[in-house]
Scaffold this motif. Structure first.
Motif, PDB file in Angstrom:
ATOM      1  N   GLU A   1     -64.038 -24.624  -2.712  1.00  0.00           N
ATOM      2  CA  GLU A   1     -63.479 -25.687  -1.871  1.00  0.00           C
ATOM      3  C   GLU A   1     -64.576 -26.616  -1.370  1.00  0.00           C
ATOM      4  N   LEU A   2     -65.743 -26.054  -1.046  1.00  0.00           N
ATOM      5  CA  LEU A   2     -66.877 -26.884  -0.627  1.00  0.00           C
ATOM      6  C   LEU A   2     -67.265 -27.856  -1.747  1.00  0.00           C
ATOM      7  N   GLU A   3     -67.305 -27.352  -2.982  1.00  0.00           N
ATOM      8  CA  GLU A   3     -67.633 -28.206  -4.117  1.00  0.00           C
ATOM      9  C   GLU A   3     -66.680 -29.397  -4.222  1.00  0.00           C
ATOM     10  N   MET A   4     -65.390 -29.117  -4.138  1.00  0.00           N
ATOM     11  CA  MET A   4     -64.401 -30.164  -4.339  1.00  0.00           C
ATOM     12  C   MET A   4     -64.353 -31.142  -3.173  1.00  0.00           C
ATOM     13  N   PHE A   5     -64.617 -30.664  -1.962  1.00  0.00           N
ATOM     14  CA  PHE A   5     -64.698 -31.579  -0.823  1.00  0.00           C
ATOM     15  C   PHE A   5     -65.881 -32.524  -1.000  1.00  0.00           C
ATOM     16  N   PHE A   6     -67.005 -31.994  -1.457  1.00  0.00           N
ATOM     17  CA  PHE A   6     -68.178 -32.841  -1.665  1.00  0.00           C
ATOM     18  C   PHE A   6     -67.874 -33.895  -2.728  1.00  0.00           C
ATOM     19  N   PHE A   7     -67.250 -33.486  -3.810  1.00  0.00           N
ATOM     20  CA  PHE A   7     -66.851 -34.419  -4.867  1.00  0.00           C
ATOM     21  C   PHE A   7     -65.947 -35.505  -4.307  1.00  0.00           C
ATOM     22  N   LEU A   8     -64.931 -35.115  -3.561  1.00  0.00           N
ATOM     23  CA  LEU A   8     -63.983 -36.087  -3.008  1.00  0.00           C
ATOM     24  C   LEU A   8     -64.670 -37.052  -2.060  1.00  0.00           C
ATOM     25  N   LEU A   9     -65.517 -36.538  -1.176  1.00  0.00           N
ATOM     26  CA  LEU A   9     -66.169 -37.404  -0.191  1.00  0.00           C
ATOM     27  C   LEU A   9     -67.172 -38.342  -0.849  1.00  0.00           C
ATOM     28  N   VAL A  10     -67.913 -37.841  -1.834  1.00  0.00           N
ATOM     29  CA  VAL A  10     -68.914 -38.674  -2.493  1.00  0.00           C
ATOM     30  C   VAL A  10     -68.260 -39.820  -3.249  1.00  0.00           C
ATOM     31  N   VAL A  11     -67.232 -39.507  -4.037  1.00  0.00           N
ATOM     32  CA  VAL A  11     -66.630 -40.529  -4.892  1.00  0.00           C
ATOM     33  C   VAL A  11     -65.663 -41.407  -4.106  1.00  0.00           C
ATOM     34  N   ALA A  12     -64.661 -40.780  -3.461  1.00  0.00           N
ATOM     35  CA  ALA A  12     -63.668 -41.565  -2.718  1.00  0.00           C
ATOM     36  C   ALA A  12     -64.291 -42.209  -1.483  1.00  0.00           C
ATOM     37  N   GLY A  13     -65.153 -41.460  -0.785  1.00  0.00           N
ATOM     38  CA  GLY A  13     -65.759 -41.992   0.427  1.00  0.00           C
ATOM     39  C   GLY A  13     -66.653 -43.179   0.160  1.00  0.00           C
ATOM     40  N   ASN A  14     -67.344 -43.170  -0.961  1.00  0.00           N
ATOM     41  CA  ASN A  14     -68.221 -44.285  -1.301  1.00  0.00           C
ATOM     42  C   ASN A  14     -67.422 -45.457  -1.848  1.00  0.00           C
ATOM     43  N   ASP A  15     -66.538 -45.189  -2.803  1.00  0.00           N
ATOM     44  CA  ASP A  15     -65.930 -46.289  -3.526  1.00  0.00           C
ATOM     45  C   ASP A  15     -64.853 -47.024  -2.745  1.00  0.00           C
ATOM     46  N   THR A  16     -64.288 -46.412  -1.716  1.00  0.00           N
ATOM     47  CA  THR A  16     -63.290 -47.126  -0.905  1.00  0.00           C
ATOM     48  C   THR A  16     -63.902 -48.384  -0.290  1.00  0.00           C
ATOM     49  N   VAL A  17     -65.004 -48.215   0.430  1.00  0.00           N
ATOM     50  CA  VAL A  17     -65.659 -49.366   1.063  1.00  0.00           C
ATOM     51  C   VAL A  17     -66.403 -50.196   0.032  1.00  0.00           C
ATOM     52  N   ARG A  18     -67.000 -49.550  -0.950  1.00  0.00           N
ATOM     53  CA  ARG A  18     -67.739 -50.268  -1.995  1.00  0.00           C
ATOM     54  C   ARG A  18     -66.831 -51.236  -2.754  1.00  0.00           C
ATOM     55  N   SER A  19     -65.535 -50.931  -2.847  1.00  0.00           N
ATOM     56  CA  SER A  19     -64.584 -51.821  -3.517  1.00  0.00           C
ATOM     57  C   SER A  19     -63.926 -52.795  -2.547  1.00  0.00           C
ATOM     58  N   ALA A  20     -63.561 -52.303  -1.364  1.00  0.00           N
ATOM     59  CA  ALA A  20     -62.840 -53.148  -0.407  1.00  0.00           C
ATOM     60  C   ALA A  20     -63.709 -54.268   0.139  1.00  0.00           C
TER      61      ALA A  20
END
Length: 428
Positions: A255-274
């Motif tokens: 679960e730690l692995e997948m949270f890190f994946f989600l935060l890195v990709v979704a957390g970065n690209d949301t603002v990076r795109s918006a």
């Protein structure tokens, strides 16, 4: 999977809104409107893209009311059955992909969301307000200074928004300065695979086809890093998200692995795109930008209107968990159902004059951060960053903003991204 049902014969041609290439030229709003008016739930073919195999097709949902229904009703439209990307994952990878919170349904999704919410508290996020604002000011000032020392132009993507989104996220996570480039590398690998300019040379599987960048093999280096960082945080805890996750006794290693994946990709690209999408809208709407900078409209409503016009995510997929009917169209169990956010955000049935950039628009029920159980957990942090950036832009880049060259868009039917946004900087 099924195609269009004989019960609903087609009276007008159904335009394609799947092809990633068209999104490199611009959002196909004319096609979206045709679908909303004539085929609100429309069957789409899914041909091969850059070596990625063809799929069975899917239903495109383009009206706001129907999109909200799909996003809210997880019992009928599942995130778990086939995950949330249009392209079907390899069946062997599906159990792994289902570990991610994004690809789960209640009640299991609720448990994971509760765990990560402990780390992603508004109090922790708000603590970064001053740092975020100083970073926005520094990046914008630096870009303007370089422009005035050179040819008078700067690229707001490569000089401001890419670094802004990345550095804010790494601060929140607690990633050391020396490792920040890794996060951008992983984001590009996972998000940019449809774009020939962004995609790395893909690893090929035994069948000669590209390996999904979301597969366990492709993510091993990211997961190894997540565990190393978590071990470091247990030895040297700090007030950051990774420390909170690493020290949570209820969180398992996968679960730690997948949270890190989600935060890195979704957390970065949301603002990076918006962020660059919004700045481009302000370049194209000098009157609106002037009113924003003059204080005639508030930044809170402006952030939401800019998100409505330029949602960071274009599509999210669900899988029908039962036979159902949506907007008069019969959908069978197992069919892919894909919500088109930019279309729903411009639905004339909900938003008067949807193509007018009305920075004081209220109410503004856009779905740029989703809806229902999967509404974006980082929306508060994203809004904080976007507001600070636009406020500082008004100080560093006086109205009107002038475009120096056409922006370059990401080729993707998933992320609504810009790769460059050149603007001309006025003399001091």
């Amino acid at each position: 999977m099924t195609g269009p049902t004989p019960e609903a014969p087609e009276q007008t041609p159904v335009p394609d809104v799947f092809d990633p290439g068209q999104y490199g030229r611009g959002i196909p709003h004319d096609r979206y409107r045709h679908l909303r008016d004539h085929h609100p739930v429309a069957w789409q073919e899914e041909p091969e893209v850059l070596g990625w195999p063809a799929g069975p097709g899917f239903w495109a949902v383009t009206r706001h009311e129907d999109a909200v229904r799909v996003l809210k009703d997880s019992s009928a439209y599942s995130s778990y059955l086939g995950a949330t990307q249009i392209r079907d994952p390899d069946p062997a990878d599906l159990p792994f992909i289902r570990r991610m919170m994004l690809n789960q349904d209640p009640p299991h999704h609720r448990r994971l969301r509760t765990l990560v919410s402990r780390a992603f508290t508004p109090k922790r996020v708000d603590r970064f307000g001053t740092v975020v604002r100083e970073r926005a000011r520094s990046l914008l000032t630096g870009a303007v200074t370089e422009a005035r020392a050179g040819d008078g132009t700067c690229d707001l993507v490569t000089q401001v928004t890419d670094d802004y989104a990345l550095l804010n996220l790494t601060d929140l996570l607690g990633v050391p300065d020396s490792d920040r480039g890794l996060l951008l590398h992983w984001t590009r690998r996972v998000i940019g695979y449809q774009d020939p300019d962004e995609a790395e040379t893909p690893e090929l599987g035994p069948d000669g086809k590209p390996v999904n960048p979301r597969s366990p093999a492709s993510l091993r280096d990211m997961f190894d890093y997540a565990h190393a960082l978590a071990a470091h945080k247990r030895r040297r805890p700090a007030d950051d998200v990774m420390t909170a996750l690493a020290t949570d006794p209820e969180l398992t290693a996968p679960e730690l692995e997948m949270f890190f994946f989600l935060l890195v990709v979704a957390g970065n690209d949301t603002v990076r795109s918006a962020a660059p999408g919004a700045l481009h809208l302000l370049v194209e709407s000098p009157g609106a930008y002037g009113r924003l900078c003059n204080g005639e409209v508030g930044f809170t409503t402006a952030v939401d209107e800019l998100l409505r016009r330029h949602p960071p995510v274009l599509t999210f997929r669900r899988t029908a968990a039962q036979d159902t009917v949506l907007a008069g169209t019969r959908i069978r169990i197992g069919d892919k159902v894909v919500v088109f956010h930019a279309s729903a955000n411009h639905d004339e049935r909900v938003f008067p004059d949807p193509f007018t950039l009305d920075l004081s628009r209220t109410p503004n029920p856009h779905i740029s951060f989703g809806d229902g159980p999967h509404v974006c957990l980082g929306a508060h942090f994203a809004r904080l960053q976007l507001r600070a950036l636009y406020e500082e832009a008004c100080r560093a880049l006086p109205a009107p903003l002038e475009r120096a060259a056409p922006p370059r868009r990401l080729v993707s039917n998933f992320i609504n991204g810009l790769k460059s946004l050149p603007v001309r900087v006025a003399d001091a």
